[in-house]
Design a protein around this motif. Sequence first.
Motif, PDB file in Angstrom:
ATOM      1  N   VAL A   1      38.188  -2.319 -20.725  1.00  0.00           N
ATOM      2  CA  VAL A   1      37.695  -2.579 -19.374  1.00  0.00           C
ATOM      3  C   VAL A   1      36.175  -2.637 -19.393  1.00  0.00           C
ATOM      4  CG1 VAL A   1      37.633  -1.720 -17.005  1.00  0.00           C
ATOM      5  CG2 VAL A   1      39.660  -1.353 -18.402  1.00  0.00           C
ATOM      6  N   GLY A   2      35.611  -3.667 -18.788  1.00  0.00           N
ATOM      7  CA  GLY A   2      34.160  -3.762 -18.673  1.00  0.00           C
ATOM      8  C   GLY A   2      33.669  -2.954 -17.494  1.00  0.00           C
ATOM      9  N   VAL A   3      32.613  -2.169 -17.721  1.00  0.00           N
ATOM     10  CA  VAL A   3      32.043  -1.315 -16.675  1.00  0.00           C
ATOM     11  C   VAL A   3      30.577  -1.708 -16.490  1.00  0.00           C
ATOM     12  CG1 VAL A   3      31.536   1.037 -15.969  1.00  0.00           C
ATOM     13  CG2 VAL A   3      33.560   0.571 -17.334  1.00  0.00           C
ATOM     14  N   GLU A   4      30.189  -1.960 -15.254  1.00  0.00           N
ATOM     15  CA  GLU A   4      28.802  -2.298 -14.946  1.00  0.00           C
ATOM     16  C   GLU A   4      28.232  -1.275 -13.983  1.00  0.00           C
ATOM     17  OE1 GLU A   4      28.115  -6.236 -13.553  1.00  0.00           O
ATOM     18  OE2 GLU A   4      29.189  -7.140 -15.230  1.00  0.00           O
ATOM     19  N   ARG A   5      26.948  -0.967 -14.198  1.00  0.00           N
ATOM     20  CA  ARG A   5      26.249  -0.063 -13.286  1.00  0.00           C
ATOM     21  C   ARG A   5      24.904  -0.647 -12.935  1.00  0.00           C
ATOM     22  NH1 ARG A   5      26.242   6.291 -12.979  1.00  0.00           N
ATOM     23  NH2 ARG A   5      25.074   5.758 -11.144  1.00  0.00           N
ATOM     24  N   ILE A   6      24.512  -0.473 -11.705  1.00  0.00           N
ATOM     25  CA  ILE A   6      23.208  -0.934 -11.238  1.00  0.00           C
ATOM     26  C   ILE A   6      22.335   0.294 -11.028  1.00  0.00           C
ATOM     27  CG2 ILE A   6      21.967  -2.151  -9.427  1.00  0.00           C
ATOM     28  CD1 ILE A   6      24.589  -3.702  -8.922  1.00  0.00           C
ATOM     29  N   PHE A   7      21.168   0.315 -11.672  1.00  0.00           N
ATOM     30  CA  PHE A   7      20.237   1.427 -11.558  1.00  0.00           C
ATOM     31  C   PHE A   7      18.954   0.957 -10.886  1.00  0.00           C
ATOM     32  CE2 PHE A   7      22.722   2.678 -15.284  1.00  0.00           C
ATOM     33  CZ  PHE A   7      22.988   4.003 -15.011  1.00  0.00           C
ATOM     34  N   PRO A   8      18.510   1.622  -9.822  1.00  0.00           N
ATOM     35  CA  PRO A   8      17.161   1.360  -9.311  1.00  0.00           C
ATOM     36  C   PRO A   8      16.146   1.959 -10.274  1.00  0.00           C
ATOM     37  CG  PRO A   8      18.538   2.445  -7.661  1.00  0.00           C
ATOM     38  CD  PRO A   8      19.265   2.507  -8.952  1.00  0.00           C
ATOM     39  N   ILE A   9      15.056   1.260 -10.519  1.00  0.00           N
ATOM     40  CA  ILE A   9      14.072   1.726 -11.498  1.00  0.00           C
ATOM     41  C   ILE A   9      13.357   2.984 -10.999  1.00  0.00           C
ATOM     42  CG2 ILE A   9      11.946   0.500 -10.885  1.00  0.00           C
ATOM     43  CD1 ILE A   9      13.257   0.055 -14.302  1.00  0.00           C
ATOM     44  N   ASN A  10      13.297   3.177  -9.675  1.00  0.00           N
ATOM     45  CA  ASN A  10      12.620   4.346  -9.113  1.00  0.00           C
ATOM     46  C   ASN A  10      13.586   5.446  -8.692  1.00  0.00           C
ATOM     47  OD1 ASN A  10       9.992   3.480  -9.417  1.00  0.00           O
ATOM     48  ND2 ASN A  10      10.056   2.302  -7.535  1.00  0.00           N
ATOM     49  N   MET A  11      14.802   5.442  -9.229  1.00  0.00           N
ATOM     50  CA  MET A  11      15.776   6.466  -8.879  1.00  0.00           C
ATOM     51  C   MET A  11      15.270   7.838  -9.349  1.00  0.00           C
ATOM     52  SD  MET A  11      19.843   6.384  -9.633  1.00  0.00           S
ATOM     53  CE  MET A  11      19.921   6.876 -11.333  1.00  0.00           C
ATOM     54  N   PRO A  12      15.222   8.841  -8.467  1.00  0.00           N
ATOM     55  CA  PRO A  12      14.698  10.151  -8.862  1.00  0.00           C
ATOM     56  C   PRO A  12      15.521  10.807  -9.970  1.00  0.00           C
ATOM     57  CG  PRO A  12      14.923  10.014  -6.483  1.00  0.00           C
ATOM     58  CD  PRO A  12      15.551   8.787  -7.051  1.00  0.00           C
TER      59      PRO A  12
ATOM     60  N   THR B   1      11.026  -6.450  -7.538  1.00  0.00           N
ATOM     61  CA  THR B   1       9.713  -6.047  -8.028  1.00  0.00           C
ATOM     62  C   THR B   1       9.295  -4.758  -7.352  1.00  0.00           C
ATOM     63  OG1 THR B   1       8.614  -7.326  -6.297  1.00  0.00           O
ATOM     64  CG2 THR B   1       8.902  -8.415  -8.430  1.00  0.00           C
ATOM     65  N   GLY B   2       8.399  -4.042  -7.999  1.00  0.00           N
ATOM     66  CA  GLY B   2       7.842  -2.830  -7.402  1.00  0.00           C
ATOM     67  C   GLY B   2       8.881  -1.749  -7.190  1.00  0.00           C
ATOM     68  N   ALA B   3       8.894  -1.182  -5.998  1.00  0.00           N
ATOM     69  CA  ALA B   3       9.758  -0.044  -5.693  1.00  0.00           C
ATOM     70  C   ALA B   3      11.222  -0.440  -5.580  1.00  0.00           C
ATOM     71  CB  ALA B   3       9.312   0.618  -4.395  1.00  0.00           C
ATOM     72  N   THR B   4      11.494  -1.718  -5.360  1.00  0.00           N
ATOM     73  CA  THR B   4      12.875  -2.151  -5.148  1.00  0.00           C
ATOM     74  C   THR B   4      13.501  -2.769  -6.397  1.00  0.00           C
ATOM     75  OG1 THR B   4      12.143  -4.310  -4.363  1.00  0.00           O
ATOM     76  CG2 THR B   4      12.434  -2.576  -2.712  1.00  0.00           C
TER      77      THR B   4
ATOM     78  N   PHE C   1       2.836   6.197  -2.273  1.00  0.00           N
ATOM     79  CA  PHE C   1       3.808   7.255  -2.048  1.00  0.00           C
ATOM     80  C   PHE C   1       5.021   7.228  -2.971  1.00  0.00           C
ATOM     81  CE2 PHE C   1       1.657   6.634   2.075  1.00  0.00           C
ATOM     82  CZ  PHE C   1       1.041   7.866   2.146  1.00  0.00           C
ATOM     83  N   VAL C   2       5.293   6.113  -3.600  1.00  0.00           N
ATOM     84  CA  VAL C   2       6.446   6.038  -4.493  1.00  0.00           C
ATOM     85  C   VAL C   2       5.992   6.473  -5.890  1.00  0.00           C
ATOM     86  CG1 VAL C   2       8.164   4.520  -5.540  1.00  0.00           C
ATOM     87  CG2 VAL C   2       7.500   4.192  -3.163  1.00  0.00           C
ATOM     88  N   PRO C   3       6.606   7.550  -6.427  1.00  0.00           N
ATOM     89  CA  PRO C   3       6.173   8.019  -7.743  1.00  0.00           C
ATOM     90  C   PRO C   3       6.534   7.005  -8.836  1.00  0.00           C
ATOM     91  CG  PRO C   3       8.097   9.241  -7.007  1.00  0.00           C
ATOM     92  CD  PRO C   3       7.675   8.362  -5.872  1.00  0.00           C
ATOM     93  N   LYS C   4       5.603   6.767  -9.744  1.00  0.00           N
ATOM     94  CA  LYS C   4       5.803   5.817 -10.830  1.00  0.00           C
ATOM     95  C   LYS C   4       6.251   6.569 -12.083  1.00  0.00           C
ATOM     96  CE  LYS C   4       3.838   1.995  -9.047  1.00  0.00           C
ATOM     97  NZ  LYS C   4       4.721   1.239  -8.250  1.00  0.00           N
ATOM     98  N   LYS C   5       7.271   6.044 -12.737  1.00  0.00           N
ATOM     99  CA  LYS C   5       7.726   6.594 -14.004  1.00  0.00           C
ATOM    100  C   LYS C   5       7.449   5.559 -15.086  1.00  0.00           C
ATOM    101  CE  LYS C   5      11.454   9.431 -12.179  1.00  0.00           C
ATOM    102  NZ  LYS C   5      12.882   9.699 -12.224  1.00  0.00           N
ATOM    103  N   GLU C   6       7.086   6.025 -16.256  1.00  0.00           N
ATOM    104  CA  GLU C   6       6.802   5.119 -17.365  1.00  0.00           C
ATOM    105  C   GLU C   6       8.058   4.953 -18.206  1.00  0.00           C
ATOM    106  OE1 GLU C   6       4.034   3.320 -18.003  1.00  0.00           O
ATOM    107  OE2 GLU C   6       3.368   4.047 -16.050  1.00  0.00           O
ATOM    108  N   PHE C   7       8.558   3.726 -18.292  1.00  0.00           N
ATOM    109  CA  PHE C   7       9.716   3.409 -19.108  1.00  0.00           C
ATOM    110  C   PHE C   7       9.325   2.328 -20.102  1.00  0.00           C
ATOM    111  CE2 PHE C   7      11.950   4.766 -15.106  1.00  0.00           C
ATOM    112  CZ  PHE C   7      12.475   5.937 -15.637  1.00  0.00           C
TER     113      PHE C   7
ATOM    114  N   PHE D   1       0.834  -1.203   0.000  1.00  0.00           N
ATOM    115  CA  PHE D   1       0.000   0.000   0.000  1.00  0.00           C
ATOM    116  C   PHE D   1       0.871   1.256   0.000  1.00  0.00           C
ATOM    117  CE2 PHE D   1      -1.991   3.396   2.526  1.00  0.00           C
ATOM    118  CZ  PHE D   1      -3.080   3.667   1.705  1.00  0.00           C
ATOM    119  N   VAL D   2       1.893   1.289   0.845  1.00  0.00           N
ATOM    120  CA  VAL D   2       2.787   2.451   0.925  1.00  0.00           C
ATOM    121  C   VAL D   2       3.526   2.642  -0.402  1.00  0.00           C
ATOM    122  CG1 VAL D   2       4.836   3.371   2.062  1.00  0.00           C
ATOM    123  CG2 VAL D   2       3.014   2.357   3.417  1.00  0.00           C
ATOM    124  N   GLU D   3       4.000   1.545  -1.006  1.00  0.00           N
ATOM    125  CA  GLU D   3       4.682   1.648  -2.296  1.00  0.00           C
ATOM    126  C   GLU D   3       3.763   2.229  -3.362  1.00  0.00           C
ATOM    127  OE1 GLU D   3       6.261  -2.079  -3.580  1.00  0.00           O
ATOM    128  OE2 GLU D   3       7.734  -2.153  -1.968  1.00  0.00           O
ATOM    129  N   ASP D   4       2.531   1.723  -3.413  1.00  0.00           N
ATOM    130  CA  ASP D   4       1.581   2.178  -4.435  1.00  0.00           C
ATOM    131  C   ASP D   4       1.192   3.638  -4.252  1.00  0.00           C
ATOM    132  OD1 ASP D   4       1.659  -0.313  -5.542  1.00  0.00           O
ATOM    133  OD2 ASP D   4      -0.213  -1.002  -4.614  1.00  0.00           O
TER     134      ASP D   4
END
Length: 116
Positions: A69-80, A54-57, A12-18, A7-10
């Motif tokens: 050199v190989g470079v990797e980055r981890i992005f959270p989907i809800n990163m502002p 899933t969801g906010a995480t 208060f966490v802003p949803k972005k469309e990707f 409920f809190v995720e739905d």
Amino acid sequence: MEALLKFVEDEFVPKKEFPAFSAGDTITVYYEIKEGEKTRTQFFRGVVIQRRGTGATETFTIRKMSGTVGVERIFPINMPALQKIEVNKKGKVRRARIFYFRGLTGKKARIKEVRS
């Protein structure tokens, strides 16, 4: 407890469309960087190695080659700071997490493109 978290995720966490993307796709991620008072947009283009959570995480990992050199980055989907995601190529892979891609070099590191 789990229902309360959902409920809190739905609410208060802003949803972005990707756009939809998965492992094996080549994408460009545009994100905002703050340096002191200034902000600028930087992009990171590479192959998606995995999507997890899933969801906010939910997060996704991108790998690119910077010279030898190989470079990797981890992005959270809800990163502002995440502004937009462009899907450049749809890749054809048989797995959801392509960690074997780290060990490949040269022509073996190519992923077949799905033509639609």
